[in-house]
Design a protein around this motif. Structure first.
Motif, PDB file in Angstrom:
ATOM      1  N   GLU A   1      18.336 -48.410  11.998  1.00 29.97           N
ATOM      2  CA  GLU A   1      19.646 -47.908  11.568  1.00 29.97           C
ATOM      3  C   GLU A   1      19.572 -46.421  11.180  1.00 29.97           C
ATOM      4  N   HIS A   2      20.720 -45.881  10.789  1.00 25.83           N
ATOM      5  CA  HIS A   2      20.786 -44.444  10.484  1.00 25.83           C
ATOM      6  C   HIS A   2      20.487 -44.196   9.007  1.00 25.83           C
ATOM      7  N   VAL A   3      19.483 -43.373   8.735  1.00 27.26           N
ATOM      8  CA  VAL A   3      19.124 -43.021   7.355  1.00 27.26           C
ATOM      9  C   VAL A   3      19.497 -41.557   7.127  1.00 27.26           C
ATOM     10  N   LEU A   4      20.194 -41.299   6.021  1.00 30.24           N
ATOM     11  CA  LEU A   4      20.600 -39.928   5.692  1.00 30.24           C
ATOM     12  C   LEU A   4      19.906 -39.489   4.405  1.00 30.24           C
ATOM     13  N   VAL A   5      19.142 -38.402   4.499  1.00 31.11           N
ATOM     14  CA  VAL A   5      18.458 -37.856   3.325  1.00 31.11           C
ATOM     15  C   VAL A   5      19.230 -36.617   2.878  1.00 31.11           C
ATOM     16  N   VAL A   6      19.757 -36.664   1.653  1.00 28.86           N
ATOM     17  CA  VAL A   6      20.533 -35.540   1.121  1.00 28.86           C
ATOM     18  C   VAL A   6      19.609 -34.711   0.223  1.00 28.86           C
ATOM     19  N   ALA A   7      19.333 -33.475   0.629  1.00 27.75           N
ATOM     20  CA  ALA A   7      18.317 -32.676  -0.060  1.00 27.75           C
ATOM     21  C   ALA A   7      18.929 -31.455  -0.745  1.00 27.75           C
ATOM     22  N   GLY A   8      18.609 -31.278  -2.027  1.00 34.59           N
ATOM     23  CA  GLY A   8      19.162 -30.187  -2.821  1.00 34.59           C
ATOM     24  C   GLY A   8      18.317 -28.926  -2.791  1.00 34.59           C
ATOM     25  N   PRO A   9      18.667 -27.962  -3.679  1.00 33.32           N
ATOM     26  CA  PRO A   9      18.068 -26.628  -3.610  1.00 33.32           C
ATOM     27  C   PRO A   9      16.714 -26.469  -4.316  1.00 33.32           C
TER      28      PRO A   9
ATOM     29  N   PHE B   1      11.150 -45.337  11.155  1.00 30.13           N
ATOM     30  CA  PHE B   1      12.618 -45.268  11.067  1.00 30.13           C
ATOM     31  C   PHE B   1      13.084 -44.364  12.205  1.00 30.13           C
ATOM     32  N   GLU B   2      13.967 -44.915  13.041  1.00 31.72           N
ATOM     33  CA  GLU B   2      14.254 -44.249  14.316  1.00 31.72           C
ATOM     34  C   GLU B   2      15.252 -43.115  14.193  1.00 31.72           C
ATOM     35  N   ASN B   3      16.195 -43.244  13.283  1.00 32.88           N
ATOM     36  CA  ASN B   3      17.321 -42.312  13.254  1.00 32.88           C
ATOM     37  C   ASN B   3      17.463 -41.732  11.846  1.00 32.88           C
ATOM     38  N   VAL B   4      16.782 -40.617  11.608  1.00 40.74           N
ATOM     39  CA  VAL B   4      16.765 -40.016  10.269  1.00 40.74           C
ATOM     40  C   VAL B   4      17.411 -38.633  10.321  1.00 40.74           C
ATOM     41  N   THR B   5      18.400 -38.424   9.447  1.00 39.04           N
ATOM     42  CA  THR B   5      19.029 -37.105   9.340  1.00 39.04           C
ATOM     43  C   THR B   5      18.696 -36.499   7.982  1.00 39.04           C
TER      44      THR B   5
END
Ligand SMILES: NC(=O)C1=CN([C@@H]2O[C@H](COP(=O)(O)OP(=O)(O)OC[C@H]3O[C@@H](n4cnc5c(N)ncnc54)[C@H](OP(=O)(O)O)[C@@H]3O)[C@@H](O)[C@H]2O)[C@@H](O)CC1
Ligand SMILES: [K+]
Length: 311
Positions: free
Chosen positions: A127-135, A154-158
């Motif tokens: 599935e799609h994994v989203l990593v939200v990265a700060g400053p 994990f195939e689909n990492v943003t």
């Protein structure tokens, strides 16, 4: 119940021998678990189905090498740090213990977060994994998490980056993620209606001071709305928007509860307010002398694992 469990196990064992299933009988973990169960009377339900629909195939409670099913008794004694202590431990690690080699700590921290994620959300690999990265460095952990999640299958990492960093070490981590087929984006607005089914919150860590500045609100929105839609969010060290000591804010626009929290080095006081499903401690890099200095009471990490489960 314990006696019934033992009888069932005995029958399985004997039937296994009769039908000559050497793989089943001789699996070291299984054999050890059987022996543990018989000698300690600690029979547990063999197959646990988590709420994410996947099974933890071990029933090794009491086996020190099993992270998922083993919460050590010492977990209840671990110290929770206030904000000043968290910052001071960081300073000590970098200065006294020479962890200042650029992104060395981030690599270890990010690897431990990715390890915990891979254990708990194994069923989401396609599935799609989203990593939200700060400053800050919390964001740097996120750059590392994204890469290791790819490494773990994990195939689909943003990787959604809040602000393009200027430091070479950070740029290198993003470069490495990209060159491991992580999709990198700097545009939060295009992920407002994302399709990700797992979010990693690496936005703010222990240097966060409320309130959230307006330019970071679109990133907070992703965390808050995902969590509201029951998409599991994994918080790296601190759930973003939370006060490091007092926990969740009262403001609905930034308040969310992660499904999983991975505390790094030692849990911070806000972790007392965590009501999600999984709490791990990660970052098996704290020297004993430093742990003693701050009376961290760290629980033992199982086997060679870089994470230990606290809840
Ligand atoms: N043992 C350890 O120590 C280890 C630490 N590690 C990791 O480091 C993390 C701590 O990193 P950190 O100190 O860089 O701070 P972090 O929280 O990422 O962010 C600071 C940034 O956020 C910004 N910012 C702040 N408030 C804001 C607001 N209201 N609204 C908007 N922005 C705001 C602030 O901006 P500034 O105020 O400076 O302009 C700055 O850019 C820690 O939690 C752990 O994950 C691991 O890698 C290894 C082991
Ligand atoms: K975070």
């Amino acid at each position: 119940m314990a006696v019934t469990g033992k009888i069932v196990i005995l029958i399985v064992f004997v039937v296994g021998i009769i039908f000559q299933s050497p793989q089943m009988i001789l699996r070291p973990g299984l054999l050890r678990a059987l022996i543990n169960n018989f000698t300690e009377g600690a029979f547990n339900i063999p197959l646990r189905i988590s709420k994410h629909g996947h099974s933890h195939k071990s029933f090794l409670r009491g086996d020190p090498t099993s992270v998922m099913d083993n919460i050590p008794p010492e977990a209840s004694k671990v110290k929770y740090l206030n904000q000043d202590e968290a910052i001071q431990v960081d300073v000590d690690l970098l200065k006294d213990y020479k962890f200042g080699v650029d992104t060395q700590l981030m690599e270890l921290a990010g690897l431990s977060v990715a390890t915990a994620v891979a254990k708990v959300y194994e069923s989401k690999k396609a599935e799609h994994v989203l990593v939200v990265a700060g400053p800050g460095n919390n964001g740097g952990d996120g750059f590392v998490v994204a890469r290791h999640l790819k490494m773990f299958g994990f195939e689909n990492v943003t990787l959604l980056v809040a602000r393009k960093p200027t430091k070479e070490g950070f740029l290198n981590l993003i470069y490495q993620a990209e060159h491991n087929q992580v999709m990198v984006s700097y545009d939060a607005s295009s992920y407002r209606d994302h399709s990700a089914t797992l979010i990693v919150d690496a936005l703010f860590g222990f240097s966060f001071k409320p309130p959230v500045r307006p330019d970071y609100q679109p990133l907070m929105d992703i965390l808050v709305s995902s969590s509201a839609k029951l998409v599991p969010v994994v918080a790296v060290d601190i759930p973003s928007g939370w006060d490091v000591e007092n926990g969740p804010p009262t403001d609905d626009s930034i308040r969310y509860m992660p499904d999983m929290l991975v505390s790094l080095t030692a849990p911070k006081l806000c972790a007392n307010h965590f009501q999600g499903s999984y709490h791990f401690l990660g970052g098996r890099f704290v020297p004993k002398t430093l742990a003693d200095k701050y009376a961290l009471n760290l629980p033992p990490y199982p086997g060679t694992e870089c994470v230990v489960r606290l809840k």
